[in-house]
Design a protein around this motif. Structure first.
Motif, PDB file in Angstrom:
ATOM      1  N   PHE A  60      41.527  48.163  56.212  1.00 47.57           N
ATOM      2  CA  PHE A  60      42.278  48.930  57.196  1.00 47.57           C
ATOM      3  C   PHE A  60      41.811  50.385  57.152  1.00 47.57           C
ATOM      4  O   PHE A  60      41.724  50.978  56.071  1.00 47.57           O
ATOM      5  CB  PHE A  60      43.782  48.858  56.904  1.00 47.57           C
ATOM      6  N   TYR A  61      41.545  50.931  58.348  1.00 46.16           N
ATOM      7  CA  TYR A  61      41.105  52.316  58.483  1.00 46.16           C
ATOM      8  C   TYR A  61      42.090  53.060  59.378  1.00 46.16           C
ATOM      9  O   TYR A  61      42.630  52.489  60.335  1.00 46.16           O
ATOM     10  CB  TYR A  61      39.707  52.393  59.099  1.00 46.16           C
ATOM     11  N   ASN A  62      42.301  54.347  59.074  1.00 47.94           N
ATOM     12  CA  ASN A  62      43.184  55.119  59.936  1.00 47.94           C
ATOM     13  C   ASN A  62      42.420  55.618  61.165  1.00 47.94           C
ATOM     14  O   ASN A  62      41.220  55.342  61.325  1.00 47.94           O
ATOM     15  CB  ASN A  62      43.842  56.274  59.166  1.00 47.94           C
ATOM     16  N   GLU A  63      43.096  56.364  62.007  1.00 51.17           N
ATOM     17  CA  GLU A  63      42.492  56.804  63.259  1.00 51.17           C
ATOM     18  C   GLU A  63      41.363  57.805  63.052  1.00 51.17           C
ATOM     19  O   GLU A  63      40.570  58.043  63.969  1.00 51.17           O
ATOM     20  CB  GLU A  63      43.559  57.419  64.154  1.00 51.17           C
ATOM     21  N   ASP A  64      41.247  58.369  61.837  1.00 54.67           N
ATOM     22  CA  ASP A  64      40.137  59.268  61.524  1.00 54.67           C
ATOM     23  C   ASP A  64      38.964  58.546  60.883  1.00 54.67           C
ATOM     24  O   ASP A  64      37.997  59.184  60.450  1.00 54.67           O
ATOM     25  CB  ASP A  64      40.617  60.383  60.592  1.00 54.67           C
ATOM     26  N   GLY A  65      39.038  57.212  60.796  1.00 53.62           N
ATOM     27  CA  GLY A  65      37.966  56.429  60.205  1.00 53.62           C
ATOM     28  C   GLY A  65      37.982  56.393  58.696  1.00 53.62           C
ATOM     29  O   GLY A  65      37.006  55.949  58.073  1.00 53.62           O
ATOM     30  N   GLU A  66      39.068  56.848  58.049  1.00 55.59           N
ATOM     31  CA  GLU A  66      39.168  56.826  56.601  1.00 55.59           C
ATOM     32  C   GLU A  66      39.748  55.504  56.121  1.00 55.59           C
ATOM     33  O   GLU A  66      40.743  55.032  56.662  1.00 55.59           O
ATOM     34  CB  GLU A  66      40.059  57.981  56.117  1.00 55.59           C
ATOM     35  N   LYS A  67      39.126  54.912  55.120  1.00 54.54           N
ATOM     36  CA  LYS A  67      39.608  53.638  54.586  1.00 54.54           C
ATOM     37  C   LYS A  67      40.926  53.852  53.863  1.00 54.54           C
ATOM     38  O   LYS A  67      41.033  54.715  52.989  1.00 54.54           O
ATOM     39  CB  LYS A  67      38.569  53.036  53.648  1.00 54.54           C
ATOM     40  N   LYS A  68      41.941  53.052  54.206  1.00 56.67           N
ATOM     41  CA  LYS A  68      43.263  53.187  53.600  1.00 56.67           C
ATOM     42  C   LYS A  68      43.609  52.003  52.706  1.00 56.67           C
ATOM     43  O   LYS A  68      44.225  52.183  51.661  1.00 56.67           O
ATOM     44  CB  LYS A  68      44.335  53.334  54.688  1.00 56.67           C
ATOM     45  N   VAL A  69      43.238  50.799  53.114  1.00 60.53           N
ATOM     46  CA  VAL A  69      43.604  49.602  52.353  1.00 60.53           C
ATOM     47  C   VAL A  69      42.418  48.650  52.330  1.00 60.53           C
ATOM     48  O   VAL A  69      41.754  48.443  53.354  1.00 60.53           O
ATOM     49  CB  VAL A  69      44.829  48.888  52.969  1.00 60.53           C
ATOM     50  N   SER A  70      42.143  48.088  51.170  1.00 58.15           N
ATOM     51  CA  SER A  70      41.208  46.966  51.057  1.00 58.15           C
ATOM     52  C   SER A  70      41.909  45.844  50.296  1.00 58.15           C
ATOM     53  O   SER A  70      42.653  46.105  49.346  1.00 58.15           O
ATOM     54  CB  SER A  70      39.924  47.387  50.341  1.00 58.15           C
ATOM     55  N   HIS A  71      41.671  44.637  50.728  1.00 61.97           N
ATOM     56  CA  HIS A  71      42.397  43.500  50.172  1.00 61.97           C
ATOM     57  C   HIS A  71      41.464  42.303  50.096  1.00 61.97           C
ATOM     58  O   HIS A  71      40.748  41.980  51.047  1.00 61.97           O
ATOM     59  CB  HIS A  71      43.609  43.157  51.055  1.00 61.97           C
ATOM     60  N   THR A  72      41.463  41.637  48.932  1.00 72.97           N
ATOM     61  CA  THR A  72      40.680  40.419  48.740  1.00 72.97           C
ATOM     62  C   THR A  72      41.571  39.367  48.104  1.00 72.97           C
ATOM     63  O   THR A  72      42.266  39.630  47.117  1.00 72.97           O
ATOM     64  CB  THR A  72      39.457  40.673  47.835  1.00 72.97           C
ATOM     65  N   LEU A  73      41.530  38.186  48.680  1.00 70.68           N
ATOM     66  CA  LEU A  73      42.307  37.051  48.170  1.00 70.68           C
ATOM     67  C   LEU A  73      41.375  35.850  48.073  1.00 70.68           C
ATOM     68  O   LEU A  73      40.648  35.542  49.020  1.00 70.68           O
ATOM     69  CB  LEU A  73      43.473  36.743  49.116  1.00 70.68           C
ATOM     70  N   LYS A  74      41.396  35.180  46.895  1.00 73.34           N
ATOM     71  CA  LYS A  74      40.496  34.052  46.691  1.00 73.34           C
ATOM     72  C   LYS A  74      41.204  32.954  45.908  1.00 73.34           C
ATOM     73  O   LYS A  74      41.886  33.226  44.919  1.00 73.34           O
ATOM     74  CB  LYS A  74      39.241  34.507  45.940  1.00 73.34           C
ATOM     75  N   GLN A  75      41.018  31.731  46.371  1.00 69.17           N
ATOM     76  CA  GLN A  75      41.575  30.567  45.685  1.00 69.17           C
ATOM     77  C   GLN A  75      40.534  29.450  45.662  1.00 69.17           C
ATOM     78  O   GLN A  75      39.898  29.156  46.676  1.00 69.17           O
ATOM     79  CB  GLN A  75      42.834  30.066  46.382  1.00 69.17           C
ATOM     80  N   ILE A  76      40.356  28.860  44.478  1.00 71.29           N
ATOM     81  CA  ILE A  76      39.432  27.740  44.309  1.00 71.29           C
ATOM     82  C   ILE A  76      40.220  26.498  43.934  1.00 71.29           C
ATOM     83  O   ILE A  76      41.145  26.552  43.106  1.00 71.29           O
ATOM     84  CB  ILE A  76      38.372  28.054  43.233  1.00 71.29           C
ATOM     85  N   TYR A  77      39.829  25.392  44.546  1.00 73.77           N
ATOM     86  CA  TYR A  77      40.413  24.085  44.224  1.00 73.77           C
ATOM     87  C   TYR A  77      39.312  23.199  43.653  1.00 73.77           C
ATOM     88  O   TYR A  77      38.265  22.984  44.276  1.00 73.77           O
ATOM     89  CB  TYR A  77      41.007  23.450  45.481  1.00 73.77           C
TER      90      TYR A  77
END
Length: 700
Positions: free
Chosen positions: A504-521
């Motif tokens: 997620f980036y704000n209106e000025d192009g600055e990164k605000k949130v990064s999220h990674t989710l991983k599941q292995i079966y």
């Protein structure tokens, strides 16, 4: 009315210098030039300003009066009220004199001085590098000599002052103002320990040539022993450099006996070398590089006696030798690793049972199209030689070749790939007590990937997302013979993994949130689900960053790893706080598994804190803590402050550190050193340290 005069030496006169004189009023009688008001004098060596000047063109005598500024080259400047100097011989006198060395910020103020081409001899002087008005420190001396060529200042009968308070008298003292690379003495190290006594190390630096230098570091610890370490550094080409470090420290017999040390002397050797373009100087179509770091020592106290500061410690001392060459799409590498186990498992007391990797041969063919543009392949081969004098050895061949076909659908919104992967290994054993002489394993597996990459702008933010699913389906597999517990195999069975990555980036192009989710079966494992991995980073501001990593074990129905961290940094404050919990059942989600249980035998729970503040002018307050929550004790911590000014600094800290040592029973003990460390540094004289510590021992 303002007038300007300009005179040069007559061409017929034999004067070694051309001198130009500018002033409000300039007159000449014979060879004597008289200049009054805003005098500026130029010569090949000096730029001089004064209120009044008399210059004799015949013999080069120059006498200056009032507000005299003399610039000599780019480094030296002086101020005086009266100066007489011969511009042909560069000899003269000045009274009083203020002299400044711009390269070191050192200044000298004296009542009178004798000027020579290479030296200034001063009387009743003061030297410092602080502000000229009320300096924080200064040295007053009856006479002195400054060598301009060697940049060395000799002081006779110096008295050291802190402000206006005298603190130390010496009959003689000298120091250099030179910051360039040159032969001479480097800043010494001082210290005091309740157990080791007074510590003094005086580095001696030799720079005979631009391509190499030598540094010797003799030291004494009055209660412990004496030693010397040295480093030879060299540059043998435009693409390479290296160093050789060695040393020896001899313990006093009573200290070695009281501390129950295995060895009463400690020695070692380190050789490093880094070289690029070894062959590519001759062959333009290849790239290559050589790097090695060779280490030898007789015990870990070799590291602990190199300097007064406690060094980091690793149970395995590793030597490495790496070389690679790359040509177009092909890569060949040669790697070796040699380990010295400083704490071998009992009853062994030597290094004969330590497993070495001598060498590993690596060949890789980079990804390339095969028949079709969207059909890609690569080839990877590695040969590992595991050897040792006592115990099982092995030679392993590994081969891996993936073939991948790529597709895209729905106007590139959806992407897919299908790959066929071939993996095979063969292990030949030696020194095997089980009579097993080889092991074989091969497999091929299919990998199907389906993913999409999306992005969408909103009113106040911008969102990008990757969502993909990968499935591995084993096809054929065969294993024969014996696989030792130090052999790594690609043995991951049928599995499906789901991965989500979003930003997620704000209106000025600055990164605000990064999220990674991983599941292995895992379809074929006793525990079907691997750890659920969730990694979240939130950039609160451009100065504050918050991170959280969570792994949940479905097998044991609990959190197996939990790490929370927060970081802050601006021009005044910086801090980092991290909490880490790792359960003893924690396993990594990985495609390579060593054929043994990789879980640890205890939980791991730590809090780590570091903080630094420059809130107070000239002060830097800092602290760091490593706290073992599981064992409810501090592993290490320190707190202190440092005051830094233009011409000096000092720091005081309380610290608790752990230093390993090898006892006579071949057991590595840990020594807790805790106490107060005081460091005082005067620019450019050097530093003095005082370490008041107490020590206690405990087993690792």
């Amino acid at each position: 009315m303002l007038s300007l005069g300009s005179l040069w030496a007559a061409p017929t006169q034999k004067t070694p210098q051309d001198v130009e004189v500018l002033a409000n009023n300039v007159s000449k009688e014979g060879t004597l030039v008289h200049a009054v008001g805003n005098v500026v004098l130029y010569s090949p060596k000096y730029l001089i300003t004064a209120d009044e000047a008399f210059y004799d063109q015949a013999n080069g005598d120059l006498e200056l009066f009032g507000n005299i500024t003399l610039l000599e080259g780019v480094n030296y400047a002086s101020r005086s009220g009266h100066t007489k100097i011969n511009l042909n011989t560069d000899k003269g006198v000045s009274d009083p004199l203020f002299f400044f060395d711009e390269s070191s910020d050192v200044w000298i103020k004296c009542e009178n001085a004798i000027l020579n081409p290479d030296t200034y001899i001063t009387q009743k002087s003061i030297v410092s590098s602080c502000n000229t008005q009320d300096p924080d420190w200064k040295i007053a001396f009856t006479s002195g000599e400054f060598d301009k060529e060697n940049k060395w200042l000799h002081l006779y009968n110096p008295v050291f002052y802190a402000g206006d308070v005298p603190v130390l008298y010496l009959p003689y003292f000298s120091f250099t103002t030179d910051k360039t690379r040159r032969t001479g003495l480097l800043k010494p190290e001082f210290g005091m320990s309740s157990k080791e006594g007074f510590y003094y190390m005086q580095p001696i630096y030799f720079a005979p040539d631009v391509n190499y230098d030598v540094e010797l570091r003799p030291q004494i610890r009055t209660n412990r022993g004496e030693g010397m370490h040295g480093t030879y550094r060299f540059v043998d080409s435009a693409y390479s450099n290296g160093s050789i470090t060695t040393g020896y420290f001899k313990e006093h017999s009573d200290y070695a006996k009281d501390e129950n040390l295995k060895n009463d002397s400690h020695y070692g050797l380190q050789v490093t070398y880094d070289r690029s373009q070894l062959l590519s100087e001759k062959y333009n179509n290849i790239e290559d590089g050589l790097w090695f770091d060779i280490n030898y020592l007789n015990d870990i106290d070799y590291y602990n006696t190199m300097r007064n500061e406690t060094l980091g410690y690793d149970k395995l001392v590793t030597s490495r030798f790496n070389y690679y060459v790359k040509h177009d799409q092909d890569y060949i590498g040669l790697y070796t690793k040699y380990y010295i186990d400083t704490n071998p498992p009992l009853p062994r007391t030597d290094n004969k049972g330590t497993l070495q990797e001598l060498p590993t041969l690596h060949y890789h063919h980079f990804t390339n199209p095969l028949l079709l543009d969207n059909l890609l392949y690569s080839v990877d081969y590695q040969a590992h030689n595991y050897t040792r004098s006592e115990g099982i050895t092995a030679f392993q061949n590994e081969f891996n070749a993936p073939f991948t076909l790529y597709f895209s659908f729905l106007e590139d919104y959806l992407h897919a790939s299908v790959s066929e992967n071939i993996y095979a290994t063969h292990i030949a054993y030696g020194n095997d007590d089980t009579q097993e002489n080889e092991g074989k394993y091969w497999r091929n597996y299919h990998k199907f990937s389906l993913y999409t990459e999306l992005s969408k702008p909103y009113d106040n933010f911008y969102h990008t997302m990757y969502l993909g699913i990968d499935q591995i389906l084993p096809s054929k597999e065969d294993e024969n013979g014996y696989v030792a517990n130090f052999i790594a195999l690609n043995t991951l069975t049928k599995s499906t993994s789901l991965t989500l990555k979003e930003f997620f980036y704000n209106e000025d192009g600055e990164k605000k949130v990064s999220h990674t989710l991983k599941q292995i079966y895992y379809s074929d494992y006793d525990y079907k689900y691997g750890n659920l991995e969730n990694d979240l980073k939130y950039y609160i501001t451009d100065k504050i960053y918050l991170g959280h990593t969570l792994h949940y074990s479905h097998e044991f129905s609990k959190v197996s790893r939990n790490q929370v961290s927060i970081n802050y940094a601006d021009d005044i404050y910086s801090t980092s706080l991290r909490y880490t919990y790792q359960d003893k059942t924690y396993r990594e989600n990985t495609i390579y598994k060593v054929s043994q249980d990789i879980s640890s035998n205890k939980d791991y729970s730590f809090v780590t804190l570091y903080a630094d503040s420059k809130y107070f002018t000239h002060y830097n307050v800092f602290t760091s803590v490593d706290y073992d929550v599981q064992d409810d004790q501090f592993r290490s911590w320190n707190i202190g402050f440092k005051k830094s000014l233009k011409c000096w600094d000092y720091s005081i800290q309380y610290r608790d550190k752990i230093t390993p040592k090898l006892t006579s029973a071949s057991v590595v003990d840990s020594v807790n050193r805790e106490g107060i460390m005081f460091m005082f540094n005067i620019y450019p004289l050097g530093s003095v340290g005082y370490d008041l510590s107490k020590e206690s021992e405990q087993k690792f």
